[in-house]
Motif scaffolding. Structure first.
Motif, mmCIF file in Angstrom:
data_model
loop_
_atom_site.group_PDB
_atom_site.id
_atom_site.type_symbol
_atom_site.label_atom_id
_atom_site.label_comp_id
_atom_site.label_asym_id
_atom_site.label_seq_id
_atom_site.Cartn_x
_atom_site.Cartn_y
_atom_site.Cartn_z
ATOM 1 N N LEU A 95 60.500 78.882 88.368
ATOM 2 C CA LEU A 95 61.574 78.405 87.488
ATOM 3 C C LEU A 95 61.142 78.444 86.019
ATOM 4 N N HIS A 96 62.032 78.969 85.181
ATOM 5 C CA HIS A 96 61.661 79.241 83.786
ATOM 6 C C HIS A 96 61.963 78.079 82.834
ATOM 7 N N PRO A 97 61.403 78.157 81.600
ATOM 8 C CA PRO A 97 61.604 77.068 80.636
ATOM 9 C C PRO A 97 63.026 77.019 80.068
ATOM 10 N N HIS A 98 63.216 76.117 79.117
ATOM 11 C CA HIS A 98 64.554 75.735 78.649
ATOM 12 C C HIS A 98 65.390 76.921 78.146
ATOM 13 N N PRO A 99 66.591 77.111 78.731
ATOM 14 C CA PRO A 99 67.445 78.235 78.333
ATOM 15 C C PRO A 99 67.852 78.217 76.865
ATOM 16 N N HIS A 121 55.832 78.660 105.043
ATOM 17 C CA HIS A 121 55.669 77.686 103.966
ATOM 18 C C HIS A 121 56.599 78.042 102.818
ATOM 19 N N CYS A 122 56.983 77.004 102.072
ATOM 20 C CA CYS A 122 57.884 77.179 100.940
ATOM 21 C C CYS A 122 57.325 76.402 99.750
ATOM 22 N N TRP A 123 57.121 77.085 98.634
ATOM 23 C CA TRP A 123 56.581 76.455 97.427
ATOM 24 C C TRP A 123 57.551 76.626 96.269
ATOM 25 N N VAL A 124 57.491 75.698 95.324
ATOM 26 C CA VAL A 124 58.248 75.825 94.086
ATOM 27 C C VAL A 124 57.277 75.658 92.922
ATOM 28 N N ALA A 125 57.404 76.542 91.936
ATOM 29 C CA ALA A 125 56.586 76.457 90.721
ATOM 30 C C ALA A 125 57.517 76.506 89.519
ATOM 31 N N GLY A 126 57.261 75.651 88.553
ATOM 32 C CA GLY A 126 58.092 75.641 87.362
ATOM 33 C C GLY A 126 57.265 75.403 86.121
ATOM 34 N N PHE A 127 57.753 75.935 85.007
ATOM 35 C CA PHE A 127 57.080 75.773 83.720
ATOM 36 C C PHE A 127 57.993 75.027 82.763
ATOM 37 N N SER A 128 57.487 73.936 82.164
ATOM 38 C CA SER A 128 58.195 73.158 81.159
ATOM 39 C C SER A 128 59.524 72.627 81.733
ATOM 40 N N PHE A 129 60.666 72.964 81.155
ATOM 41 C CA PHE A 129 61.971 72.575 81.705
ATOM 42 C C PHE A 129 62.063 72.969 83.183
ATOM 43 N N GLY A 130 61.521 74.136 83.525
ATOM 44 C CA GLY A 130 61.524 74.590 84.918
ATOM 45 C C GLY A 130 60.714 73.679 85.827
ATOM 46 N N ALA A 131 59.664 73.027 85.274
ATOM 47 C CA ALA A 131 58.881 72.069 86.062
ATOM 48 C C ALA A 131 59.734 70.843 86.397
ATOM 49 N N TRP A 132 60.534 70.400 85.433
ATOM 50 C CA TRP A 132 61.435 69.258 85.649
ATOM 51 C C TRP A 132 62.466 69.587 86.732
ATOM 52 N N ILE A 133 63.055 70.779 86.638
ATOM 53 C CA ILE A 133 64.026 71.208 87.654
ATOM 54 C C ILE A 133 63.337 71.343 89.012
ATOM 55 N N GLY A 134 62.140 71.913 89.016
ATOM 56 C CA GLY A 134 61.403 72.121 90.265
ATOM 57 C C GLY A 134 61.097 70.821 90.984
#
Length: 217
Positions: A31-35, A101-114
């Motif tokens: 998941l990517h950072p803030h749009p 297995h299922c993983w989620v990775a997010g950066f910045s805003f994407g971390a919050w969504i993740g």
């Protein structure tokens, strides 16, 4: 790596899908950072996370939130973006019904969504949260946090200051039954400019490989 278009809550969503030959390969969504601040699925951190997971044997999907690139819709304060992430995970699971297995990775805003997606989807077995903006967003929904994961940040992050990340980690450490691993990259800013990117991705790689080894014993 094939470009994919898949249905989202507000129209089509644009992604990059990178499958593995093994039908039961683990899956990961990135998941990517803030749009509204230039965040897209081609952000360097997101791109590097994508390939790190693929190199570890994961089938990987990264995508643009609504209103970014060729994804339809418009920015929705995180509410719609969480729905987008859920749709992306549905799509990834539909293509990989045998994934172990299922993983989620997010950066910045994407971390919050993740982390919010984690609360909704019990099948997520692990998470990577890179530079979570604990100073900007409320993470109190993580009560309790349903799975173990890695929170990683830079000591020189001015966008999401380390002290706020420490507060978040300390709160999560108090919860039983899960293990929150916290690592800091010395001297790294929010975007892990070189030479810090390689060190951050190396830490993620080491953590995920260790978790995978533990679950296959």
């Amino acid at each position: 790596m094939p470009e994919v278009i898949f249905p989202g809550p507000e129209g089509r969503l644009e992604g990059r899908y990178h499958p593995q030959p093994k039908k039961d390969a683990p899956i990961a969504i990135i998941l990517h950072p803030h749009p509204q601040f230039g965040g897209t699925m081609n952000n360097r951190v997101v791109y590097n996370l994508h390939y790190a997971f693929h190199n570890m044997g994961f089938t990987v999907l990264r995508f643009n939130f609504r209103g970014v690139g060729r994804s339809q819709g418009e920015y929705d304060q995180g509410v719609g973006e969480l729905s987008d992430a859920a749709s992306a995970l549905d799509y990834l699971q539909s293509l990989n019904p045998n994934a172990k297995h299922c993983w989620v990775a997010g950066f910045s805003f994407g971390a919050w969504i993740g982390m919010q997606l984690l609360m909704r989807r019990p099948e997520i077995t692990g998470f990577i949260s890179v530079a979570p903006p604990a100073n900007m967003y409320d993470f109190s929904f993580l009560a309790p946090c349903p799975s173990s994961g890695l929170i990683i940040n830079g000591t020189a992050d001015r966008v999401a200051p380390p002290k706020d990340t420490h507060t978040l980690v300390n709160k999560l450490h108090e919860q039983k039954g899960i293990t929150i691993t916290h690592q800091e990259i010395e001297g790294a800013g929010h975007f892990f400019e070189d030479p810090h990117m390689e060190e951050m991705i190396g830490s993620v790689d080491q953590y995920v490989r260790r978790r995978l080894t533990e679950t296959t014993r």
